[in-house]
Design an enzyme around this catalytic site. Structure first.
Site, PDB file in Angstrom:
ATOM      1  NE  ARG A  36      -4.137  -1.836   1.888  1.00 14.18           N
ATOM      2  CZ  ARG A  36      -4.924  -2.372   2.793  1.00 14.18           C
ATOM      3  NH1 ARG A  36      -4.677  -2.199   4.070  1.00 14.18           N
ATOM      4  NH2 ARG A  36      -5.963  -3.080   2.436  1.00 14.18           N
ATOM      5  CE  LYS A 220     -22.064 -15.503   6.918  1.00 11.02           C
ATOM      6  NZ  LYS A 220     -22.147 -14.666   8.116  1.00 11.02           N
ATOM      7  N   GLY A 372     -11.025  -8.335  -0.974  1.00  9.38           N
ATOM      8  CA  GLY A 372      -9.926  -8.887  -0.201  1.00  9.38           C
ATOM      9  C   GLY A 372      -9.527 -10.312  -0.547  1.00  9.38           C
ATOM     10  N   GLY A 395     -13.990  -3.397   0.574  1.00  7.06           N
ATOM     11  CA  GLY A 395     -15.335  -2.858   0.790  1.00  7.06           C
ATOM     12  C   GLY A 395     -15.682  -1.790  -0.245  1.00  7.06           C
TER      13      GLY A 395
HETATM   14  P1  AMP Z   1     -16.079 -13.420   1.291  1.00  2.00           P
HETATM   15  O1  AMP Z   1     -15.371 -12.634   2.353  1.00  2.00           O
HETATM   16  O2  AMP Z   1     -17.552 -13.364   1.372  1.00  2.00           O
HETATM   17  O3  AMP Z   1     -15.543 -13.107  -0.091  1.00  2.00           O
HETATM   18  O4  AMP Z   1     -15.768 -14.934   1.589  1.00  2.00           O
HETATM   19  C1  AMP Z   1     -14.476 -15.486   1.475  1.00  2.00           C
HETATM   20  C2  AMP Z   1     -14.450 -16.762   2.250  1.00  2.00           C
HETATM   21  O5  AMP Z   1     -15.419 -17.641   1.740  1.00  2.00           O
HETATM   22  C3  AMP Z   1     -13.133 -17.487   2.172  1.00  2.00           C
HETATM   23  O6  AMP Z   1     -12.545 -17.481   3.441  1.00  2.00           O
HETATM   24  C4  AMP Z   1     -13.533 -18.900   1.746  1.00  2.00           C
HETATM   25  O7  AMP Z   1     -12.866 -19.897   2.478  1.00  2.00           O
HETATM   26  C5  AMP Z   1     -15.019 -18.940   2.036  1.00  2.00           C
HETATM   27  N1  AMP Z   1     -15.718 -19.926   1.211  1.00  2.00           N
HETATM   28  C6  AMP Z   1     -15.647 -20.049  -0.124  1.00  2.00           C
HETATM   29  N2  AMP Z   1     -16.365 -21.096  -0.538  1.00  2.00           N
HETATM   30  C7  AMP Z   1     -16.920 -21.661   0.549  1.00  2.00           C
HETATM   31  C8  AMP Z   1     -17.763 -22.803   0.756  1.00  2.00           C
HETATM   32  N3  AMP Z   1     -18.164 -23.556  -0.250  1.00  2.00           N
HETATM   33  N4  AMP Z   1     -18.134 -23.080   2.019  1.00  2.00           N
HETATM   34  C9  AMP Z   1     -17.706 -22.306   3.042  1.00  2.00           C
HETATM   35  N5  AMP Z   1     -16.919 -21.233   2.912  1.00  2.00           N
HETATM   36  C10 AMP Z   1     -16.519 -20.909   1.677  1.00  2.00           C
END
Ligand code: AMP
Length: 415
Positions: A36, A220, A372, A395
């Site tokens: 950064r 999610k 991220g 974000g």
């Molecule tokens: P996000 O911050 O919403 O982009 O989520 C990223 C996280 O989602 C990472 O730490 C991944 O390990 C998790 N992730 C991705 N695919 C899955 C899955 N099928 N089940 C549970 N966690 C997941």
């Protein structure tokens, strides 16, 4: 871009107040990853080379409005001093008479780094509220904080003749150093880094070369729902992966075993599927998966189709989905990616994410990686330099992709 950029400013003999993102990892007083700081160098050097002096502002960590030496910007200032050919001084505070004296003594070609702006609660402007505060008290506390935040911003603004923002990572926050100061300085411009972010993300969303493919993954649905909805009216195809895929499965009546699901978002997922159909948007979900009998790198694993048995959870997309998604990406002219395809942090569930990553790198598309975890995945796969643009703001890039106006950009001066 319709905002002033750093090149529109005459910085000769001027004091340039610049918001940077020096929120870097620090261990034992030393900066771990200086990405950064390096990313801000083009704007910093531009000012120095054109006869200006610099007052740099940044946050680092979450000191929560208290002067906490654990979150000092000293390591960042020390690292900056190694990277630039200029005198770098760290101020003992963010505002106050001592800082003012240092600003007044600053010569052209010199840099003053203010202490962590989040040492003051006024930076973020969140009023402290007691749990049992009445509505009246809440209103009064918020009004009081607004006045304090304005005074803080005014004092910061008094340090500079012109303002430059190069902190895309906090552009979605209406903080004093991002927005408040702009009320008191006539010329507020985007630095090179911010300009690049706006150009890539803005062009991709408003003026994409087609086919335009979005890859959306991550844990999610809740964090990405607005992105999917906004992109639906702009993209030719949306490829869904990661944990969020299984809430869509559930909405379609498919078995998901123990896979991640957001029960309260099933209806919404169904609604999105319906909208995609109505709009003729190609919204793809995994056609096969890597399932595990535990959330662990040494769980038993097997390839399954689009139905997950009880006792198993889908933790990555399967080989047929990899092929399908990689083919979509291969034909794309614009790709926007946010969120991994599986639990890429664990080797047995990393193939989906890394394969898609390589396909994006190989494709002849403008590729934009935002967020991220996708940035971490791209860096790990070693193909980051083959992407057109890797966003510096998780974000902020997400909110940009949701079609929201970012306050830190809106506040800059129109051309
Ligand atoms: P996000 O911050 O919403 O982009 O989520 C990223 C996280 O989602 C990472 O730490 C991944 O390990 C998790 N992730 C991705 N695919 C899955 C899955 N099928 N089940 C549970 N966690 C997941």
């Amino acid at each position: 871009m319709n905002k002033l950029t750093i090149k529109d400013l005459d910085v000769q003999g001027k004091r340039v107040l610049m918001r940077v993102d020096f929120n870097v990892p620090v261990k034992d007083g030393v900066v771990g990853d200086d990405t950064r700081i390096v990313a801000a160098l083009p704007s910093i050097n531009y000012v120095l080379e054109n006869g200006g002096s610099l007052i740099l502002m940044s946050h680092c960590g979450r000191p929560k409005g208290k002067k906490n030496p654990e979150f000092t910007l000293k390591p960042a200032a020390d690292r900056l001093a190694e990277l630039v050919d200029a005198k770098v001084t760290l101020a003992p505070d963010v505002i106050g008479p001592e800082v003012k004296a240092l600003v007044d003594g600053l010569k052209a070609g010199e840099i003053l780094v203010l202490e962590n702006v989040r040492f003051y609660a006024e930076e973020e402007g969140e009023a402290k509220l007691a749990d049992d505060a009445t509505e009246e008290q809440i209103k009064a506390a918020k009004a009081e904080m607004k006045i304090k935040q304005d005074a803080f911003a005014k004092e910061l603004a008094s340090f500079g003749d012109v303002y430059v923002s190069d902190a895309f990572g906090t552009a979605h926050r209406a903080h004093a150093s991002m927005v408040g100061v702009t009320k008191y300085i006539d010329q507020c411009a985007a630095g090179f880094l911010l300009e690049k972010e706006i150009e890539y993300l803005g062009n991709a969303l408003e003026n994409p070369k087609r086919p335009f493919v979005a890859i959306i993954g991550g844990a999610k649905i809740s964090g990405k729902i607005d992105v999917v909805t906004n992109l639906m009216s702009k993209c030719d195809a949306i490829l869904i992966g990661g944990g969020m895929a299984y809430t869509f499965y559930k909405a379609m009546g498919k078995a998901i075993g123990n896979s991640l699901v957001e029960e309260d978002k099933i209806e919404l997922a169904g609604e999105i599927l319906k909208q995609a159909k109505e709009k003729g948007v190609k919204l793809l979900l995994p056609i096969d998966n890597i399932a595990a009998d535990a959330f662990s790198a040494d769980a038993n694993i097997k390839e399954v189709g689009d139905s997950i048995e009880d006792g198993w959870m889908a933790l990555d997309i399967g080989p047929k989905t990899i092929e399908l998604y990689c083919n979509e990406v291969a034909g794309a002219k614009t790709v926007v990616w946010n969120g991994p395809m599986g639990c890429f942090e664990m080797a047995p569930f990393a193939k989906g994410t890394f394969s898609v990553c390589e396909a994006v790198a190989k494709s002849d598309s403008v590729s934009i990686i935002g967020g991220g975890d996708s940035v971490a995945a791209v860096n790990q796969s070693g193909v980051a330099d083959q992407m057109s643009h890797v966003s510096t703001g998780g974000g902020a890039s997400l909110e940009f992709m949701e079609g929201k106006q970012l306050p830190g950009i809106v506040a800059l001066t129109e051309k």
